[in-house]
Design a protein around this motif. Structure first.
Motif, PDB file in Angstrom:
ATOM      1  N   PHE A 208     -75.922   1.168  38.173  1.00 29.27           N
ATOM      2  CA  PHE A 208     -75.097   0.560  37.128  1.00 29.27           C
ATOM      3  C   PHE A 208     -73.819   1.373  36.971  1.00 29.27           C
ATOM      4  N   TYR A 209     -72.738   0.678  36.659  1.00 30.18           N
ATOM      5  CA  TYR A 209     -71.444   1.345  36.516  1.00 30.18           C
ATOM      6  C   TYR A 209     -70.545   0.527  35.602  1.00 30.18           C
ATOM      7  N   ASN A 210     -69.394   1.088  35.270  1.00 29.30           N
ATOM      8  CA  ASN A 210     -68.395   0.402  34.447  1.00 29.30           C
ATOM      9  C   ASN A 210     -67.398  -0.293  35.375  1.00 29.30           C
ATOM     10  N   SER A 211     -67.583  -1.595  35.561  1.00 28.53           N
ATOM     11  CA  SER A 211     -66.677  -2.312  36.467  1.00 28.53           C
ATOM     12  C   SER A 211     -65.256  -2.350  35.909  1.00 28.53           C
ATOM     13  N   GLY A 212     -65.129  -2.225  34.583  1.00 22.91           N
ATOM     14  CA  GLY A 212     -63.798  -2.175  33.974  1.00 22.91           C
ATOM     15  C   GLY A 212     -63.021  -0.963  34.432  1.00 22.91           C
ATOM     16  N   LEU A 213     -63.700   0.185  34.553  1.00 22.04           N
ATOM     17  CA  LEU A 213     -63.040   1.405  35.024  1.00 22.04           C
ATOM     18  C   LEU A 213     -62.582   1.243  36.471  1.00 22.04           C
ATOM     19  N   PHE A 214     -63.429   0.633  37.299  1.00 16.89           N
ATOM     20  CA  PHE A 214     -63.070   0.438  38.704  1.00 16.89           C
ATOM     21  C   PHE A 214     -61.840  -0.461  38.831  1.00 16.89           C
ATOM     22  N   GLU A 215     -61.763  -1.457  37.957  1.00 16.95           N
ATOM     23  CA  GLU A 215     -60.591  -2.339  37.973  1.00 16.95           C
ATOM     24  C   GLU A 215     -59.333  -1.571  37.564  1.00 16.95           C
ATOM     25  N   GLN A 216     -59.464  -0.723  36.536  1.00 14.77           N
ATOM     26  CA  GLN A 216     -58.316   0.050  36.061  1.00 14.77           C
ATOM     27  C   GLN A 216     -57.810   1.019  37.119  1.00 14.77           C
ATOM     28  N   LYS A 217     -58.748   1.636  37.849  1.00 13.68           N
ATOM     29  CA  LYS A 217     -58.398   2.645  38.842  1.00 13.68           C
ATOM     30  C   LYS A 217     -58.061   2.043  40.206  1.00 13.68           C
ATOM     31  N   GLY A 218     -58.442   0.773  40.395  1.00 13.36           N
ATOM     32  CA  GLY A 218     -58.242   0.169  41.706  1.00 13.36           C
ATOM     33  C   GLY A 218     -59.238   0.664  42.731  1.00 13.36           C
ATOM     34  N   TRP A 219     -60.390   1.120  42.264  1.00 13.10           N
ATOM     35  CA  TRP A 219     -61.429   1.637  43.157  1.00 13.10           C
ATOM     36  C   TRP A 219     -62.346   0.512  43.623  1.00 13.10           C
ATOM     37  N   SER A 220     -62.864   0.652  44.825  1.00 11.54           N
ATOM     38  CA  SER A 220     -63.844  -0.289  45.368  1.00 11.54           C
ATOM     39  C   SER A 220     -65.235   0.320  45.279  1.00 11.54           C
ATOM     40  N   VAL A 221     -66.215  -0.517  45.061  1.00  8.66           N
ATOM     41  CA  VAL A 221     -67.602  -0.048  45.027  1.00  8.66           C
ATOM     42  C   VAL A 221     -68.015   0.331  46.450  1.00  8.66           C
ATOM     43  N   PRO A 222     -68.525   1.545  46.660  1.00  9.76           N
ATOM     44  CA  PRO A 222     -68.875   2.007  48.012  1.00  9.76           C
ATOM     45  C   PRO A 222     -69.920   1.114  48.686  1.00  9.76           C
ATOM     46  N   LYS A 223     -69.700   0.838  49.962  1.00 10.43           N
ATOM     47  CA  LYS A 223     -70.654   0.064  50.758  1.00 10.43           C
ATOM     48  C   LYS A 223     -71.576   0.960  51.576  1.00 10.43           C
ATOM     49  N   THR A 224     -71.137   2.193  51.819  1.00 10.38           N
ATOM     50  CA  THR A 224     -71.944   3.155  52.580  1.00 10.38           C
ATOM     51  C   THR A 224     -71.980   4.471  51.822  1.00 10.38           C
ATOM     52  N   TRP A 225     -72.875   5.366  52.220  1.00  9.78           N
ATOM     53  CA  TRP A 225     -72.956   6.661  51.554  1.00  9.78           C
ATOM     54  C   TRP A 225     -71.737   7.525  51.872  1.00  9.78           C
ATOM     55  N   ASP A 226     -71.161   7.373  53.046  1.00  6.85           N
ATOM     56  CA  ASP A 226     -69.933   8.121  53.345  1.00  6.85           C
ATOM     57  C   ASP A 226     -68.824   7.715  52.375  1.00  6.85           C
ATOM     58  N   GLU A 227     -68.721   6.429  52.087  1.00 10.49           N
ATOM     59  CA  GLU A 227     -67.736   5.962  51.112  1.00 10.49           C
ATOM     60  C   GLU A 227     -68.077   6.478  49.710  1.00 10.49           C
ATOM     61  N   MET A 228     -69.370   6.628  49.428  1.00  7.47           N
ATOM     62  CA  MET A 228     -69.790   7.152  48.120  1.00  7.47           C
ATOM     63  C   MET A 228     -69.325   8.593  47.939  1.00  7.47           C
ATOM     64  N   TRP A 229     -69.479   9.410  48.984  1.00  6.30           N
ATOM     65  CA  TRP A 229     -69.057  10.808  48.872  1.00  6.30           C
ATOM     66  C   TRP A 229     -67.544  10.903  48.721  1.00  6.30           C
ATOM     67  N   ALA A 230     -66.825  10.038  49.425  1.00  2.00           N
ATOM     68  CA  ALA A 230     -65.355  10.041  49.321  1.00  2.00           C
ATOM     69  C   ALA A 230     -64.914   9.670  47.908  1.00  2.00           C
ATOM     70  N   LEU A 231     -65.604   8.682  47.305  1.00  2.00           N
ATOM     71  CA  LEU A 231     -65.281   8.299  45.931  1.00  2.00           C
ATOM     72  C   LEU A 231     -65.637   9.428  44.975  1.00  2.00           C
ATOM     73  N   GLY A 232     -66.740  10.117  45.247  1.00  2.00           N
ATOM     74  CA  GLY A 232     -67.141  11.235  44.401  1.00  2.00           C
ATOM     75  C   GLY A 232     -66.075  12.317  44.349  1.00  2.00           C
ATOM     76  N   ASP A 233     -65.455  12.607  45.486  1.00  2.00           N
ATOM     77  CA  ASP A 233     -64.387  13.614  45.533  1.00  2.00           C
ATOM     78  C   ASP A 233     -63.162  13.137  44.762  1.00  2.00           C
ATOM     79  N   LYS A 234     -62.866  11.839  44.889  1.00  3.18           N
ATOM     80  CA  LYS A 234     -61.713  11.273  44.191  1.00  3.18           C
ATOM     81  C   LYS A 234     -61.922  11.312  42.670  1.00  3.18           C
ATOM     82  N   ALA A 235     -63.150  10.961  42.233  1.00  2.00           N
ATOM     83  CA  ALA A 235     -63.449  10.963  40.804  1.00  2.00           C
ATOM     84  C   ALA A 235     -63.464  12.390  40.246  1.00  2.00           C
ATOM     85  N   LYS A 236     -63.978  13.323  41.034  1.00  3.08           N
ATOM     86  CA  LYS A 236     -64.039  14.717  40.583  1.00  3.08           C
ATOM     87  C   LYS A 236     -62.658  15.260  40.278  1.00  3.08           C
TER      88      LYS A 236
END
Length: 452
Positions: free
Chosen positions: A176-204
């Motif tokens: 579960f996540y805040n889709s409103g935040l993703f829209e505000q930031k222009g972020w895409s929901v990760p499709k793979t775990w590699d994309e998840m780690w990349a998003l984690g670094d961006k969010a950090k």
């Protein structure tokens, strides 16, 4: 003349009596042998004892269903007990031999009452309920239950081809996540775990953690989905049945690596609040944009309905990212269970009640409280957030079902603690990945010989 009339009347009454004695009573059964929908199929003047856990759905729905069952079965009284800590209410009575006839209490709870009954062969075989006609309807129970829900260890814990628990309220579990935040930031929901780690670094970089979880127990649905992702259904079956060497395979290593890496991306305050008293604080991290994702079930919407939230907050929901591009993404389907104790005193009536739970009448009552049953086609009637959640399997995700197989009690071994609760230690750094893995291998080897 009067005497003759009297004699004729006597003869007539005698013939009538003989005719009545020789006449079979009219049957109330339908052509297929089931009871007529307009007739009560339960014997009169009986009391059915029903015990149901009170969750975020509340207890009123159970009161309504009990009343509806009584109305359909004149002479039957449902003695209903509901409580948020049901184990504390019915546990002592059960130890003294006083059992409810029907219990709605899922596996996976801290007190593990249902698991204890499973290990002690304390559940009644309810396979025949699946062939019962749903009261007042033309379909059998098994025809109303969605495919796959009576084919897993969550309903057939002994792997003997028999059903001991009825699937009740189900919830797709994922992230579960805040889709409103993703829209505000222009972020895409990760499709793979590699994309998840990349998003984690961006969010950090913006002071936002990638991950939170209510309690470590929520890693059950997460980890089961992950096992499907790394190795598929066959690997999942072998892992959950403690096959020799299964935890030393490349597939298992991939799952361990993902969980351990995710622990490093988890908000550090989470383990301290990962308990029954403070778990909502960990869920609040998502609503406050302090963490991006958390594993949970659809009930979280009800739990947090009155909680404050960031401007523009909207619930989002996704399956776990795939292990590699083009790989399968899984969303675990968690469902609660209803069962009849082997020691129940009124099993026949109890089975009728369980069958009644799959009527359209009961399904609508439950749905009003947000409790959705795995009834064929019922998700098509949903709206709003529920439509988003229950449509996840229409959007490419695969359903993961099952759990670790039941075993005979083994002193000192609680595999749920070994696998799931230990995640707290991974996050706070008190346990290494290898120590976690070693514990899983050790306890799995122990449990293999205790399989039921």
């Amino acid at each position: 003349m009067k005497k003759l009339v009297a004699i004729l009347l006597t003869l007539a009454l005698t013939l009538t009596a003989f005719t009545a004695c020789g006449k079979a009573p009219a049957s109330s059964a339908a052509p297929d042998g089931s009871a007529s929908p307009s007739e009560s199929i339960a014997p009169a003047a009986q009391t059915l004892k029903v015990a149901a856990i009170e969750t975020a759905y509340g207890s009123d729905m159970w009161k309504e269903v009990a009343a509806a069952f009584e109305a359909a079965n004149p002479g039957v009284t449902v003695e209903l007990v509901t409580d948020k800590k049901l184990e504390d209410v019915i546990g002592p009575s059960m130890k003294s031999g006083d059992y409810p006839d029907v219990v709605h209490l899922a596996t996976g709870r801290p007190d593990a009452l249902t698991e204890t009954l499973i290990k002690e062969n304390g559940l009644s075989d309810i396979t025949d309920v699946l062939d019962m006609t749903v009261p007042g309807e033309g379909k059998k129970v098994k025809e109303k239950i969605a495919g796959g829900f009576t084919d897993s260890s969550l309903t057939n814990p002994y792997n003997d081809g028999k059903t001991y628990m009825a699937p009740m309220f189900y919830s797709p579990c994922g992230l579960f996540y805040n889709s409103g935040l993703f829209e505000q930031k222009g972020w895409s929901v990760p499709k793979t775990w590699d994309e998840m780690w990349a998003l984690g670094d961006k969010a950090k970089a913006e002071g936002i953690a990638l991950f939170s979880y209510p309690t470590a127990g929520y890693f059950d649905a997460f980890f089961y989905s992950l096992l499907y992702e790394v190795g598929g259904p066959d690997f999942f079956t072998k892992a959950t049945r403690y096959d020799e060497g299964i935890w030393e395979t490349p597939e298992a290593q991939a799952a361990f690596d993902i969980v351990a890496k995710l622990a490093t991306y988890t908000e550090k305050s989470v383990p301290a609040n990962a308990n029954n008293d403070n778990f909502t604080k960990n869920q609040q991290l998502i609503l406050d944009n302090k963490a991006l994702f958390m594993p949970n079930g659809t009930w979280v919407v009800g739990e947090m309905k009155d909680a404050p939230r960031a401007d523009g907050f909207k619930w989002g929901f996704t399956a776990l990212p795939a292990v590699k591009e083009g790989g399968d993404a899984y969303s675990y389907t968690w469902f609660e269970q209803c069962w009849i104790p082997e020691a129940a005193q009124n099993k026949d009536l109890a089975k009728q009640f369980v069958a009644f739970l799959y009527t359209d009448t009961a399904a609508v009552i439950f749905a009003k409280a947000g409790a959705i049953q795995p009834i064929v086609g019922f998700a098509n009637t949903l709206e709003g957030d529920n439509k988003l959640f229950y449509s996840i399997y229409d959007n490419g995700a695969k359903a993961a079902l099952g759990a670790f197989a039941a075993t005979e009690p083994v002193e000192g071994v609680n595999f749920a603690d070994t696998v799931f609760t230990a995640v707290n230690s991974l996050v706070n750094g008190s346990k290494t990945q290898q120590e976690w893995v070693d514990g899983i291998i050790k306890d799995s080897n122990t449990l293999r010989g205790a399989l039921k």
